[in-house]
Design a protein around this motif. Structure first.
Motif, mmCIF file in Angstrom:
data_model
loop_
_atom_site.group_PDB
_atom_site.id
_atom_site.type_symbol
_atom_site.label_atom_id
_atom_site.label_comp_id
_atom_site.label_asym_id
_atom_site.label_seq_id
_atom_site.Cartn_x
_atom_site.Cartn_y
_atom_site.Cartn_z
ATOM 1 N N GLY A 305 0.810 -1.229 0.000
ATOM 2 C CA GLY A 305 0.000 0.000 0.000
ATOM 3 C C GLY A 305 0.840 1.273 0.000
ATOM 4 N N ARG A 306 2.164 1.140 -0.157
ATOM 5 C CA ARG A 306 3.042 2.299 -0.129
ATOM 6 C C ARG A 306 3.055 2.996 -1.496
ATOM 7 N NH1 ARG A 306 9.294 3.327 0.564
ATOM 8 N NH2 ARG A 306 9.425 1.968 -1.266
ATOM 9 N N VAL A 307 2.963 4.340 -1.454
ATOM 10 C CA VAL A 307 3.008 5.119 -2.692
ATOM 11 C C VAL A 307 4.469 5.330 -3.093
ATOM 12 C CG1 VAL A 307 2.481 7.357 -3.744
ATOM 13 C CG2 VAL A 307 0.841 6.305 -2.170
ATOM 14 N N VAL A 308 4.798 4.975 -4.344
ATOM 15 C CA VAL A 308 6.176 5.096 -4.843
ATOM 16 C C VAL A 308 6.149 5.955 -6.107
ATOM 17 C CG1 VAL A 308 8.164 3.798 -5.735
ATOM 18 C CG2 VAL A 308 6.718 2.795 -3.947
ATOM 19 N N PHE A 309 6.884 7.061 -6.089
ATOM 20 C CA PHE A 309 6.910 7.945 -7.264
ATOM 21 C C PHE A 309 7.712 7.298 -8.389
ATOM 22 C CE2 PHE A 309 9.471 11.358 -9.401
ATOM 23 C CZ PHE A 309 8.446 11.884 -10.179
ATOM 24 N N ASN A 310 7.219 7.417 -9.628
ATOM 25 C CA ASN A 310 7.975 6.894 -10.767
ATOM 26 C C ASN A 310 8.566 8.018 -11.598
ATOM 27 O OD1 ASN A 310 9.072 5.242 -12.770
ATOM 28 N ND2 ASN A 310 7.158 5.164 -13.912
ATOM 29 N N GLU A 311 7.721 8.857 -12.196
ATOM 30 C CA GLU A 311 8.266 9.909 -13.053
ATOM 31 C C GLU A 311 7.223 10.990 -13.267
ATOM 32 O OE1 GLU A 311 8.668 9.352 -17.159
ATOM 33 O OE2 GLU A 311 6.893 8.095 -17.355
ATOM 34 N N ILE A 312 7.667 12.123 -13.839
ATOM 35 C CA ILE A 312 6.744 13.195 -14.179
ATOM 36 C C ILE A 312 6.955 13.550 -15.654
ATOM 37 C CG2 ILE A 312 8.351 14.908 -13.163
ATOM 38 C CD1 ILE A 312 5.791 16.582 -12.458
ATOM 39 N N ASN A 313 5.853 13.722 -16.374
ATOM 40 C CA ASN A 313 5.906 14.026 -17.807
ATOM 41 C C ASN A 313 5.350 15.422 -18.032
ATOM 42 O OD1 ASN A 313 6.587 11.236 -18.941
ATOM 43 N ND2 ASN A 313 4.850 10.799 -17.607
ATOM 44 N N THR A 314 6.141 16.307 -18.621
ATOM 45 C CA THR A 314 5.666 17.683 -18.805
ATOM 46 C C THR A 314 4.811 17.850 -20.057
ATOM 47 O OG1 THR A 314 7.785 18.221 -19.819
ATOM 48 C CG2 THR A 314 7.510 18.795 -17.492
ATOM 49 N N LEU A 315 4.878 16.882 -20.979
ATOM 50 C CA LEU A 315 3.950 16.897 -22.116
ATOM 51 C C LEU A 315 3.274 15.536 -22.211
ATOM 52 C CD1 LEU A 315 5.883 19.121 -24.615
ATOM 53 C CD2 LEU A 315 3.502 19.416 -23.975
ATOM 54 N N PRO A 316 2.346 15.297 -21.309
ATOM 55 C CA PRO A 316 1.705 13.983 -21.280
ATOM 56 C C PRO A 316 0.954 13.721 -22.569
ATOM 57 C CG PRO A 316 0.501 15.543 -19.892
ATOM 58 C CD PRO A 316 1.763 16.226 -20.336
ATOM 59 N N GLY A 317 0.724 12.466 -22.854
ATOM 60 C CA GLY A 317 -0.019 12.097 -24.058
ATOM 61 C C GLY A 317 -1.429 12.659 -24.048
ATOM 62 N N PHE A 318 -1.905 13.003 -25.238
ATOM 63 C CA PHE A 318 -3.288 13.438 -25.412
ATOM 64 C C PHE A 318 -3.992 12.514 -26.395
ATOM 65 C CE2 PHE A 318 -1.736 17.418 -23.638
ATOM 66 C CZ PHE A 318 -2.831 17.903 -22.951
ATOM 67 N N THR A 319 -3.511 11.275 -26.537
ATOM 68 C CA THR A 319 -4.124 10.372 -27.492
ATOM 69 C C THR A 319 -5.501 9.951 -26.953
ATOM 70 O OG1 THR A 319 -3.309 8.333 -26.506
ATOM 71 C CG2 THR A 319 -1.828 9.448 -28.026
ATOM 72 N N SER A 320 -6.247 9.221 -27.774
ATOM 73 C CA SER A 320 -7.609 8.883 -27.340
ATOM 74 C C SER A 320 -7.620 7.950 -26.131
ATOM 75 C CB SER A 320 -8.388 8.284 -28.504
ATOM 76 O OG SER A 320 -7.623 7.264 -29.067
ATOM 77 N N ILE A 321 -6.483 7.320 -25.823
ATOM 78 C CA ILE A 321 -6.460 6.455 -24.637
ATOM 79 C C ILE A 321 -5.722 7.109 -23.466
ATOM 80 C CG2 ILE A 321 -6.674 4.242 -25.859
ATOM 81 C CD1 ILE A 321 -3.461 4.120 -25.233
ATOM 82 N N SER A 322 -5.249 8.350 -23.653
ATOM 83 C CA SER A 322 -4.463 8.996 -22.592
ATOM 84 C C SER A 322 -5.378 9.491 -21.473
ATOM 85 C CB SER A 322 -3.668 10.168 -23.146
ATOM 86 O OG SER A 322 -2.813 9.736 -24.171
ATOM 87 N N LEU A 323 -4.857 9.344 -20.255
ATOM 88 C CA LEU A 323 -5.687 9.676 -19.095
ATOM 89 C C LEU A 323 -5.738 11.164 -18.752
ATOM 90 C CD1 LEU A 323 -5.025 6.893 -16.406
ATOM 91 C CD2 LEU A 323 -7.186 7.467 -17.512
ATOM 92 N N TYR A 324 -4.726 11.941 -19.169
ATOM 93 C CA TYR A 324 -4.642 13.332 -18.690
ATOM 94 C C TYR A 324 -5.952 14.095 -18.903
ATOM 95 C CZ TYR A 324 -3.061 18.057 -17.792
ATOM 96 O OH TYR A 324 -2.954 19.331 -17.276
ATOM 97 N N MET A 325 -6.407 14.121 -20.157
ATOM 98 C CA MET A 325 -7.617 14.864 -20.490
ATOM 99 C C MET A 325 -8.845 14.254 -19.800
ATOM 100 S SD MET A 325 -7.865 16.673 -24.008
ATOM 101 C CE MET A 325 -8.210 16.056 -25.347
#
Ligand SMILES: Nc1ncnc2c1ncn2[C@@H]1O[C@H](COP(=O)(O)OP(=O)(O)O)[C@@H](O)[C@H]1O
Ligand SMILES: [Mg+2]
Length: 348
Positions: A305-325
């Motif tokens: 249950g521990r939160v582990v940081f992986n990475e940060i993306n400054t231009l995340p994907g905007f494809t139809s399957i991308s979660l950002y939007m």
């Protein structure tokens, strides 16, 4: 109302060219209140402007139907130079939206050009982009904030000439399975999971084709989450986390973009305190790197249950399957509002 001229830049000389084309296709669909000036940077690095319909950017033959056009670094021009024969026409630009992923797009280089040109651009600045693109540098930032990460080692330059020594220290300090990553790629390009020494050597060799700085980190057993970030300074908002469930052993390039079996969950099923911690860490990192506009921070939650940081993306994907939007939409911000806010936040 005077429409803003927004130069939308996509494609690019990076292994993520295709993803950028898909992202830009999606973003453009939500830019009705702007005048779009579309420029594709071809795989060879040519800048091509196109005046026709923009339904699917990938289907356009940019070389054939585009006109060469480049962004002038001259602050007096503040525009795009359209080159026809020996004539140059300046198209004034009010803002640049770089929808480029990876090297030469997400790493501060395009941002630097916009800065020289004195034209506001969407998203993070030069320093932020460069730090977040370099996974080794990002790790130092997260470490200074005491945000938990997978155990890792960085190998670079001459160290990589002695793979025997590298595999030895991985065995003692990291163990198997481990993940091998070039420091500066995205979309899982050049990343591999290694379960033994033989796989580790092969993974190092393929990662070295992309970078002379390689990260080896302990494999985390758990689930994978993404958190959307919007804003700057004292006004940073977060949405999500969402969950990604790769079809395959990990979220590699194929699982991300090609396999139908990968799933995303816009509102992850997580205990509220875990979700809140992911949002808090995301905002903390974005603030520490002086983020502006947007980013997506990625995490694991391990079996304990521990939160582990992986990475940060400054231009995340905007494809139809991308979660950002999608995560913003679930939070009540429509794609059109989101894109509008990002353009209004542009700076240099
Ligand atoms: N330490 C790790 N433990 C488990 N899986 C990992 C680890 N590091 C990376 N992965 C897997 O590899 C994928 C790509 O790695 P990531 O660091 O996110 O690179 P990229 O910038 O290419 O997205 C992740 O989405 C995850 O599925
Ligand atoms: Mg990733």
């Amino acid at each position: 109302m005077n429409q803003k001229n927004v130069l939308v830049l996509f494609g690019g000389c990076s292994p993520e060219h295709d993803i950028s084309m898909a992202s830009a296709t999606k973003v453009i669909q939500h830019m009705d209140s702007y005048k779009i000036i579309p420029v594709c940077i071809t795989r060879e690095g040519k800048w091509m402007l196109y005046d026709g319909k923009l339904d699917n950017l990938k289907n356009i033959d940019w070389e054939k139907f585009g006109t060469p056009a480049v962004l002038s670094p001259d602050r007096v021009n503040r525009g795009l130079l359209r080159i026809v024969g020996d004539k140059v026409k300046i198209i004034p630009i009010d803002a640049v939206f770089p929808i480029l992923h990876g090297e030469n797009g997400e790493d501060g280089s395009i941002q630097g050009l916009c800065q020289l040109a004195g034209i506001p651009y969407v998203g993070c600045g030069v320093m932020t982009s460069a730090v977040c693109m370099d996974k080794a540098m990002t790790k130092l930032v997260a470490q200074s904030l005491r945000i938990p990460q997978a155990e890792y080692l960085i190998f670079k330059d001459g160290q990589l000439e002695d793979l025997e020594a590298v595999t030895k220290s991985v065995r003692y300090k990291i163990g198997y399975p481990c993940f091998v990553k070039p420091s500066n790629t995205g979309s899982s390009v050049g990343i591999a999971k290694a379960k033994n020494k033989k796989e580790l050597r092969a993974a190092l060799e393929s990662a070295m084709a992309f970078s002379n700085k390689i990260i080896v980190e302990r494999g985390i057993v758990g689930r994978e989450f993404e958190c959307a970030i919007l804003g700057a300074g004292d006004q940073i908002e977060t949405a999500g986390p969402g969950e990604v469930i790769p079809d395959g052993e990990f979220y590699d390039y194929d699982a991300k973009y090609l396999k139908a079996g990968s799933k995303t969950v816009v509102q992850a099923d997580l205990p509220e305190e875990t979700a809140a911690l992911i949002r808090q860490y995301s905002a903390d990192i974005f603030r520490a790197v002086d983020g502006r506009g947007l980013a997506r921070a990625d995490f694991f939650v391990d079996e304990g249950g521990r939160v582990v940081f992986n990475e940060i993306n400054t231009l995340p994907g905007f494809t139809s399957i991308s979660l950002y939007m999608m995560m913003w939409e679930a939070a009540g911000i429509s794609p059109t509002e989101l894109i509008g806010r990002l353009i209004e936040m542009a700076g240099y």
